[in-house]
Design an enzyme around this catalytic site. Structure first.
Site, PDB file in Angstrom:
ATOM      1  N   LYS A 111      38.683   1.256  63.560  1.00  0.00           N
ATOM      2  CA  LYS A 111      39.556   2.465  63.889  1.00  0.00           C
ATOM      3  C   LYS A 111      40.581   1.868  64.439  1.00  0.00           C
ATOM      4  CE  LYS A 111      37.399   6.096  62.270  1.00  0.00           C
ATOM      5  NZ  LYS A 111      36.681   5.360  61.444  1.00  0.00           N
ATOM      6  N   LYS A 194      32.337   0.983  51.355  1.00  0.00           N
ATOM      7  CA  LYS A 194      31.433   2.182  51.091  1.00  0.00           C
ATOM      8  C   LYS A 194      32.349   3.353  50.702  1.00  0.00           C
ATOM      9  CE  LYS A 194      31.826   4.178  55.982  1.00  0.00           C
ATOM     10  NZ  LYS A 194      31.127   5.302  56.866  1.00  0.00           N
ATOM     11  N   LYS A 197      34.924   9.446  53.926  1.00  0.00           N
ATOM     12  CA  LYS A 197      36.255  10.523  54.046  1.00  0.00           C
ATOM     13  C   LYS A 197      37.291   9.701  54.521  1.00  0.00           C
ATOM     14  CE  LYS A 197      32.936  12.853  56.639  1.00  0.00           C
ATOM     15  NZ  LYS A 197      31.902  13.941  56.907  1.00  0.00           N
TER      16      LYS A 197
HETATM   17  P1  AMP Z   1      30.039  10.550  58.562  1.00  0.00           P
HETATM   18  O1  AMP Z   1      30.473  10.972  57.298  1.00  0.00           O
HETATM   19  O2  AMP Z   1      30.924   9.279  58.971  1.00  0.00           O
HETATM   20  O3  AMP Z   1      29.984  11.405  59.824  1.00  0.00           O
HETATM   21  O4  AMP Z   1      28.607  10.225  58.344  1.00  0.00           O
HETATM   22  C1  AMP Z   1      27.478  11.101  58.577  1.00  0.00           C
HETATM   23  C2  AMP Z   1      26.200  10.483  57.954  1.00  0.00           C
HETATM   24  O5  AMP Z   1      26.407  10.152  56.480  1.00  0.00           O
HETATM   25  C3  AMP Z   1      25.898   9.352  58.639  1.00  0.00           C
HETATM   26  O6  AMP Z   1      24.347   9.269  58.687  1.00  0.00           O
HETATM   27  C4  AMP Z   1      26.309   8.244  57.647  1.00  0.00           C
HETATM   28  O7  AMP Z   1      25.283   7.103  57.970  1.00  0.00           O
HETATM   29  C5  AMP Z   1      26.206   8.726  56.514  1.00  0.00           C
HETATM   30  N1  AMP Z   1      27.121   8.111  55.486  1.00  0.00           N
HETATM   31  C6  AMP Z   1      28.357   8.261  55.537  1.00  0.00           C
HETATM   32  N2  AMP Z   1      28.946   7.528  54.351  1.00  0.00           N
HETATM   33  C7  AMP Z   1      27.860   6.799  53.710  1.00  0.00           C
HETATM   34  C8  AMP Z   1      27.893   5.904  52.683  1.00  0.00           C
HETATM   35  N3  AMP Z   1      28.889   5.463  52.075  1.00  0.00           N
HETATM   36  N4  AMP Z   1      26.720   5.424  52.461  1.00  0.00           N
HETATM   37  C9  AMP Z   1      25.451   5.853  53.157  1.00  0.00           C
HETATM   38  N5  AMP Z   1      25.500   6.549  54.259  1.00  0.00           N
HETATM   39  C10 AMP Z   1      26.817   7.177  54.549  1.00  0.00           C
END
Ligand code: AMP
Length: 328
Positions: A111, A194, A197
């Protein structure tokens, strides 16, 4: 019954990474555990200090959680900022969180690179807020994607440290939970890394058929293998990984054999992949759109979830205050 906690930030719609990395586990775990699933709106301020319309984004994620099949009769679904006890526990954890260890967290370093003009204390202390979210419910399992391993290690460290400093055996150490033995990392289709968003490469559950197709058709590929059974470079491996996640084993095998025989036509593969992603998303998309028309229902779910989560959190906080030496 063991307790489970997990959250997702409302900085955009739910995407396939969220679904296969986290929500899919929620759907199974809600039947077997005492589950708390929340919408991490405080966390989103670390990257989006002026949320355009935080209430709308929160409502959307709530509708998406429900459309995926999270059942408010089984799991407690709530909005992080409705449970202010979390903020107090975050404060206590921060008193025993050290600059060096926080600065070493990879997602913080990422970040710092991606938003050099807004390296705020919330970003630095992201792991202590995440730990507070989890241990406030004394959770033992946290369904998260592979990208969260380091933050989970920090959560365990903070729970252990609290116990050591105050000479108690109060907080259990939460473990990451993955449905399969291997944590899922849903790849982006833009070459490397990965799906996310912030990465700008997400395929959202709400995307319509045309949008899905156009995103998949833009996936990065190469000119194809020239030696049979050669190793797949990352962009191609990612395309196959996505197919492995959403398509049938037969489909995956068909294209894998084509690749190994140097006969792969990426255009055909992408078309198939887009169809399979759409097949998966369509029923969820329809339910999301239905849910979004029912404000009263969404408000009631959020209110009831907040009451249940706050009741549990305030019990923990009363004990934490007593342990530290404040009035309970
Ligand atoms: P976030 O969107 O960063 O708030 O992530 C929310 C949840 O989604 C967390 O448990 C992350 O580990 C999971 N997550 C987000 N992006 C991925 C991805 N590309 N692959 C696996 N898990 C993901």
């Amino acid at each position: 019954m063991e307790t489970v906690v997990s959250g997702i930030r409302p900085t955009g719609n739910l995407h396939l990474g969220n679904y296969f990395g986290a929500v899919k586990s929620f759907l199974q775990m809600q039947h077997e555990y005492n589950c708390y699933f929340f919408i991490a709106d405080w966390h989103s301020l670390t990257t989006h200090p002026h949320p355009d319309n935080i209430r709308k984004s929160v409502k959307t994620i709530l509708a998406e959680y429900l459309a995926c099949g999270i059942d408010p009769e089984k799991a407690t679904i709530y909005i992080q900022s409705d449970v202010r006890e979390v903020a107090e526990l975050y404060l206590y954890l921060n008193m025993n969180a050290y600059l060096g260890e926080l600065e070493r967290v990879t997602s913080f370093k990422d970040k710092v690179r991606s938003q050099p003009n807004n390296v705020n204390a919330g970003l630095l202390t992201y792991p202590s807020l995440m730990a507070a979210d989890i241990i406030i419910h004394k959770a033992v399992k946290v369904p998260v994607g592979k990208d969260q391993e380091q933050n989970m290690e920090m959560a365990r460290k903070f729970a252990r440290r609290f116990n050591n400093i105050y000479g108690v055996d109060y907080f259990p150490e939460p473990a990451s939970f993955h449905l399969s033995e291997k944590a899922v990392k849903v790849p982006g289709l833009d070459g490397s890394g990965k799906m996310g968003k912030s990465e700008g490469n997400a395929i959202y559950l709400i995307d319509d058929e045309k949008t899905i197709k156009s995103k998949v058709m833009k996936a990065v590929t190469d000119s194809g293998p020239t030696v049979p059974n050669s190793e797949k470079p990352e962009p191609i491996a990612n395309l196959f990984m996505m197919m492995d996640i959403v398509s049938t084993p037969d489909t995956y095998q068909f294209f894998n054999e084509k690749y190994n025989a140097c006969e792969i036509r990426y255009g055909d593969m992408k078309k198939q992949l887009a169809e399979d992603i759409n097949l998966f998303c369509k029923p969820i998309r329809e339910r999301i759109n239905d849910m979004l028309t029912d404000d009263a229902y969404l408000d009631r779910i959020a209110r009831e979830g907040a009451e249940k989560a706050a009741a549990n959190a305030s019990k923990t906080l009363k004990e934490v205050r007593e342990i530290i030496g404040f009035r309970g």
